[in-house]
Design a protein around this motif. Structure first.
Motif, PDB file in Angstrom:
ATOM      1  N   ASN A 282      50.463  47.972  45.916  1.00 27.09           N
ATOM      2  CA  ASN A 282      49.949  47.073  44.853  1.00 27.09           C
ATOM      3  C   ASN A 282      50.991  46.984  43.674  1.00 27.09           C
ATOM      4  N   ARG A 283      51.083  45.392  43.807  1.00 27.68           N
ATOM      5  CA  ARG A 283      52.450  45.155  42.317  1.00 27.68           C
ATOM      6  C   ARG A 283      51.738  44.982  41.428  1.00 27.68           C
ATOM      7  N   PHE A 284      52.231  45.604  40.631  1.00 31.59           N
ATOM      8  CA  PHE A 284      51.915  46.180  39.273  1.00 31.59           C
ATOM      9  C   PHE A 284      51.532  45.173  38.563  1.00 31.59           C
ATOM     10  N   GLY A 285      50.057  45.612  37.605  1.00 36.67           N
ATOM     11  CA  GLY A 285      49.970  43.947  36.103  1.00 36.67           C
ATOM     12  C   GLY A 285      49.089  42.981  37.778  1.00 36.67           C
ATOM     13  N   ASP A 286      48.372  43.322  38.528  1.00 35.58           N
ATOM     14  CA  ASP A 286      47.180  41.828  39.352  1.00 35.58           C
ATOM     15  C   ASP A 286      46.493  42.226  39.173  1.00 35.58           C
ATOM     16  N   PRO A 287      45.355  41.414  38.760  1.00 33.75           N
ATOM     17  CA  PRO A 287      44.158  41.737  38.925  1.00 33.75           C
ATOM     18  C   PRO A 287      43.852  41.608  39.611  1.00 33.75           C
ATOM     19  N   SER A 288      42.478  42.238  40.360  1.00 34.89           N
ATOM     20  CA  SER A 288      41.909  42.201  41.863  1.00 34.89           C
ATOM     21  C   SER A 288      41.206  40.569  41.925  1.00 34.89           C
ATOM     22  N   ILE A 289      39.763  40.159  40.339  1.00 33.90           N
ATOM     23  CA  ILE A 289      40.530  38.767  42.063  1.00 33.90           C
ATOM     24  C   ILE A 289      39.841  37.764  39.739  1.00 33.90           C
ATOM     25  N   LEU A 290      41.122  37.073  40.258  1.00 39.90           N
ATOM     26  CA  LEU A 290      40.356  35.628  39.484  1.00 39.90           C
ATOM     27  C   LEU A 290      40.223  34.460  39.448  1.00 39.90           C
ATOM     28  N   MET A 291      39.219  33.945  38.894  1.00 44.27           N
ATOM     29  CA  MET A 291      38.041  33.080  39.796  1.00 44.27           C
ATOM     30  C   MET A 291      37.800  32.250  38.168  1.00 44.27           C
ATOM     31  N   SER A 292      38.501  30.951  38.203  1.00 43.56           N
ATOM     32  CA  SER A 292      37.669  29.972  37.215  1.00 43.56           C
ATOM     33  C   SER A 292      36.129  29.657  37.258  1.00 43.56           C
ATOM     34  N   ASN A 293      35.636  29.500  35.910  1.00 44.74           N
ATOM     35  CA  ASN A 293      34.864  28.882  36.052  1.00 44.74           C
ATOM     36  C   ASN A 293      35.132  26.626  35.262  1.00 44.74           C
ATOM     37  N   ILE A 294      35.177  25.967  35.815  1.00 45.48           N
ATOM     38  CA  ILE A 294      35.727  24.455  35.428  1.00 45.48           C
ATOM     39  C   ILE A 294      34.738  23.436  34.994  1.00 45.48           C
ATOM     40  N   ASP A 295      33.656  24.560  34.946  1.00 39.53           N
ATOM     41  CA  ASP A 295      32.824  23.399  34.615  1.00 39.53           C
ATOM     42  C   ASP A 295      32.771  21.872  33.359  1.00 39.53           C
ATOM     43  N   ARG A 296      34.329  23.228  32.242  1.00 39.81           N
ATOM     44  CA  ARG A 296      34.015  22.109  31.098  1.00 39.81           C
ATOM     45  C   ARG A 296      35.803  21.437  31.191  1.00 39.81           C
ATOM     46  N   ALA A 297      36.464  21.116  31.909  1.00 36.77           N
ATOM     47  CA  ALA A 297      37.377  20.545  32.398  1.00 36.77           C
ATOM     48  C   ALA A 297      36.250  18.870  33.225  1.00 36.77           C
ATOM     49  N   LYS A 298      35.762  19.700  33.914  1.00 35.80           N
ATOM     50  CA  LYS A 298      34.413  18.773  34.534  1.00 35.80           C
ATOM     51  C   LYS A 298      33.880  18.202  33.459  1.00 35.80           C
ATOM     52  N   LYS A 299      33.256  18.328  32.906  1.00 34.87           N
ATOM     53  CA  LYS A 299      32.035  17.768  31.921  1.00 34.87           C
ATOM     54  C   LYS A 299      32.934  16.757  30.803  1.00 34.87           C
ATOM     55  N   ILE A 300      33.562  17.281  30.497  1.00 33.82           N
ATOM     56  CA  ILE A 300      34.670  16.664  29.210  1.00 33.82           C
ATOM     57  C   ILE A 300      36.297  15.825  29.698  1.00 33.82           C
ATOM     58  N   LEU A 301      36.661  16.262  30.446  1.00 39.41           N
ATOM     59  CA  LEU A 301      37.557  14.919  30.990  1.00 39.41           C
ATOM     60  C   LEU A 301      37.249  14.557  32.675  1.00 39.41           C
ATOM     61  N   ASN A 302      36.678  14.818  33.068  1.00 39.40           N
ATOM     62  CA  ASN A 302      35.490  13.703  34.271  1.00 39.40           C
ATOM     63  C   ASN A 302      36.728  14.307  35.104  1.00 39.40           C
TER      64      ASN A 302
END
Ligand code: UFG
Length: 326
Positions: A282-302
């Motif tokens: 394993n590479r040091f410091g790698d979190p297992s999962i990173l997944m975004s919620n992008i609702d805010r950018a979708k809504k506010i920035l269209n």
């Protein structure tokens, strides 16, 4: 309208400059070329400068900027554990010097490129990350970006700077016209490493297969660099028109994740060729999962990430690789 783009000769910065120009802005790149390339500056003026050197700001002091997009920084998580001083000097001291320039020149619109690394390892990483999630970065890199976010908040409250902070997930892919793309030396990122292994008939090293994920390898949220660029221009336009709050925070991802093995398979499928790999520790410091919620950018920035499916990311990255290496 002139826009200062620090780090504009780099991978993400150059794509942003292209998008700025397309939208009628005049990008002015300020970059020390430590990770960027002069040949990537194609859509506006280039000024060689280092944010750590206050005297370098003299080179831009007469220019009237309508806004600043600040990308210049060290970005490689692994390197930040080996050389934190470099990260704090470039990313934190450099940003403070830039903010002072902005304050003294009364520039009001500021965009800061931050990272998903500010969130660190979450207790429950099955849920997509929202902007208000707890932030406890584990790497010096993630910490350096969070420190700047905090400093920026004070500059906004006290000196009236309006900002968008964009927290990128895994930037990937390349310009569809194949004019610019990812070129890090040394390359550490997964997609270009898999492509290189495929072309050179080498083994890809997969860092660990004991993570709590469906196939044991890390899962990441890959977002196309041209989608990132589009979000910056949308944010900038809204800041200029006063159509946003003073302080704005947006995740920029695709909202989907792929494991390391799925990325390898996507490259195999694209080239119709088996890519070989081996598991290493394993590479040091790698979190297992990173997944975004992008609702805010979708809504506010269209904004919607239109180009961020894995097939398109692999295709454009491959086209860029071939243009540069064959
Ligand atoms: N990986 C491999 N083999 C490789 C390269 C990477 O197995 O040769 C794995 C990594 O362990 C990780 C995944 O592939 O699990 C993605 O790794 P990258 O190096 O491509 O990207 P990171 O997730 O480490 O980091 C990137 C940016 C950071 C940013 C982060 C946010 O480099 O600046 O995305 O998600 F903070």
């Amino acid at each position: 309208m002139k826009i200062l783009v620090t780090g504009g000769a780099g991978y993400i910065g150059s794509h942003i400059c292209k998008e700025l120009k397309k939208n009628g802005f005049d990008p002015i790149v300020f970059d020390n070329l430590s990770n960027g390339y002069k040949k990537f500056v194609k859509w506006g003026k280039f000024i060689k400068g280092d944010l750590k050197k206050v005297s370098d700001f003299k080179k831009i002091k007469k220019i009237k900027f309508k806004g600043v997009i600040h990308l210049a920084s060290n970005i490689e998580v692994g390197e930040s554990y080996k050389d934190p001083t470099k990260f704090y000097l470039n990313n934190v001291t450099g940003s403070i010097n830039l903010l002072e320039f902005i304050r003294l020149n009364k520039i009001k619109n500021f965009i800061f490129s931050s990272t998903a690394a500010v969130y660190g390892e979450l207790k429950d990483n099955s849920k997509p990350i929202k902007e208000n999630f707890h932030k406890e970065p584990i790497s010096p890199y993630g910490k350096s970006k969070l420190f700047v976010e905090r400093i920026l908040e004070d500059y906004s409250d006290i000196y009236g700077i309006n900002f968008c902070i964009f927290r990128y997930f895994n930037a990937s892919g390349a310009d569809s016209d194949v004019e610019i793309g990812e070129s890090h030396i040394p390359e550490t990122h997964l997609v270009p490493n898999v492509i290189n292994a495929c072309e050179m008939n080498k083994l890809v090293k997969v860092f660990g297969n004991n993570y709590k994920t469906k196939d044991g390898t890390c899962m990441r949220d890959y977002v196309h660099v041209s989608d990132l660029a589009e979000a910056h221009v949308k944010g900038l336009k809204k800041l200029i028109k006063n159509n946003l709050k003073k302080k704005n925070y947006f995740n920029l991802g695709s909202g989907k994740t792929y494991s390391v093995l799925e990325v390898i398979n996507a490259v195999s499928d694209y080239k119709k060729k088996k890519v070989k790999f081996k598991y290493v520790k394993n590479r040091f410091g790698d979190p297992s999962i990173l997944m975004s919620n992008i609702d805010r950018a979708k809504k506010i920035l269209n904004w919607t990430p239109k180009r961020s499916n894995i097939e398109n990311i692999v295709k454009t990255s491959y086209q860029w690789y071939l243009k540069n290496n064959i």
